[in-house]
Scaffold this active site. Sequence first.
Site, PDB file in Angstrom:
ATOM      1  N   SER A 112       0.837  -1.190   0.000  1.00  0.00           N
ATOM      2  CA  SER A 112       0.000   0.000   0.000  1.00  0.00           C
ATOM      3  C   SER A 112       0.876   1.245   0.000  1.00  0.00           C
ATOM      4  CB  SER A 112      -0.918   0.003   1.230  1.00  0.00           C
ATOM      5  OG  SER A 112      -1.618   1.225   1.320  1.00  0.00           O
TER       6      SER A 112
ATOM      7  N   ARG B 152     -20.641 -12.827 -44.797  1.00  0.00           N
ATOM      8  CA  ARG B 152     -19.674 -12.083 -43.994  1.00  0.00           C
ATOM      9  C   ARG B 152     -19.727 -10.598 -44.309  1.00  0.00           C
ATOM     10  NH1 ARG B 152     -18.073 -14.309 -39.713  1.00  0.00           N
ATOM     11  NH2 ARG B 152     -15.888 -13.664 -39.784  1.00  0.00           N
TER      12      ARG B 152
END
Length: 288
Positions: free
Chosen positions: A21, A60
């Site tokens: 931290s 497609r």
Amino acid sequence: LMMQTEVGEVSEPEAPGRGASSTLPHKRNPTAAAAALSAAMIAPNLCATILAAQIQEHERAVGGWQAEWLSFPALALVVSGTLHAIVDIAEGLEIDVERMRTNLEHSGGQIMAEAVAFALAPALGKLQAQQLTKELSERAGKQNRPFKDVLEADERVTATLGSAEIDKLFLPTSYQGSSQSFIDRLVASAQGRTLRRPERRAESQPAAGRRTETKLPPAAQMRMPPVAVAETKPAREEPSLPAPASPASSAPALDDEAPSPLMEVFMKAEAQPEPAPEPAPQDEHKPA
């Protein structure tokens, strides 16, 4: 959540600088869990993109398959990242058994109230056993007494359960059900897979120095193209391919089938000797 100070039962593997931290020196943050969870949140949205791209016009259509270019690699990355983080946690998980025991005892034994109700049910009935257990549980909370002491002081309980039976009810390990059987089965299965992997790998790979043969389809399924046999060596011709000959001018073919004109051209070209290299012709349109 199990790494936070209030619980503190398990922790991720410790490494220098990992999970540190910036403001709390004593704190260890769950970095691998954060990576796995964040990747797991991204994955469903990528799957949604892939599913949405399946709806395409004609063959497609524009836009759908281009969306897959980004979605599929990104999905593979987040899934592999999640797996890597989970494996890292599983292989180095730190378990604080004493803290687990302390947390179980935090409620003064009331975590075993369900076991007490089930033990009283055969003699008192399910509904009455639940009501009695709730009454004694509330009394233990108001008086700030251990739940076990309140049970042992109540005549309705001691008339049904002996002291040894009450002691056994407050052992968490005696109230696991079938969970330990599932754990043992899972561990045995994992160990079995680990042992079998080298054997399967050895079977799938050929031994050193052993030749591997490629299996061909049966002869009935193989059809060779008709080949004509040239009786005499033809005279030397120009390097260009000869014009296709008619089927009647070729030699008889195998399988009593006449070769096609294209096959005749191929056979004639194969029968010709390799021509000597000649200088490339000059372009008529370019000056010498």
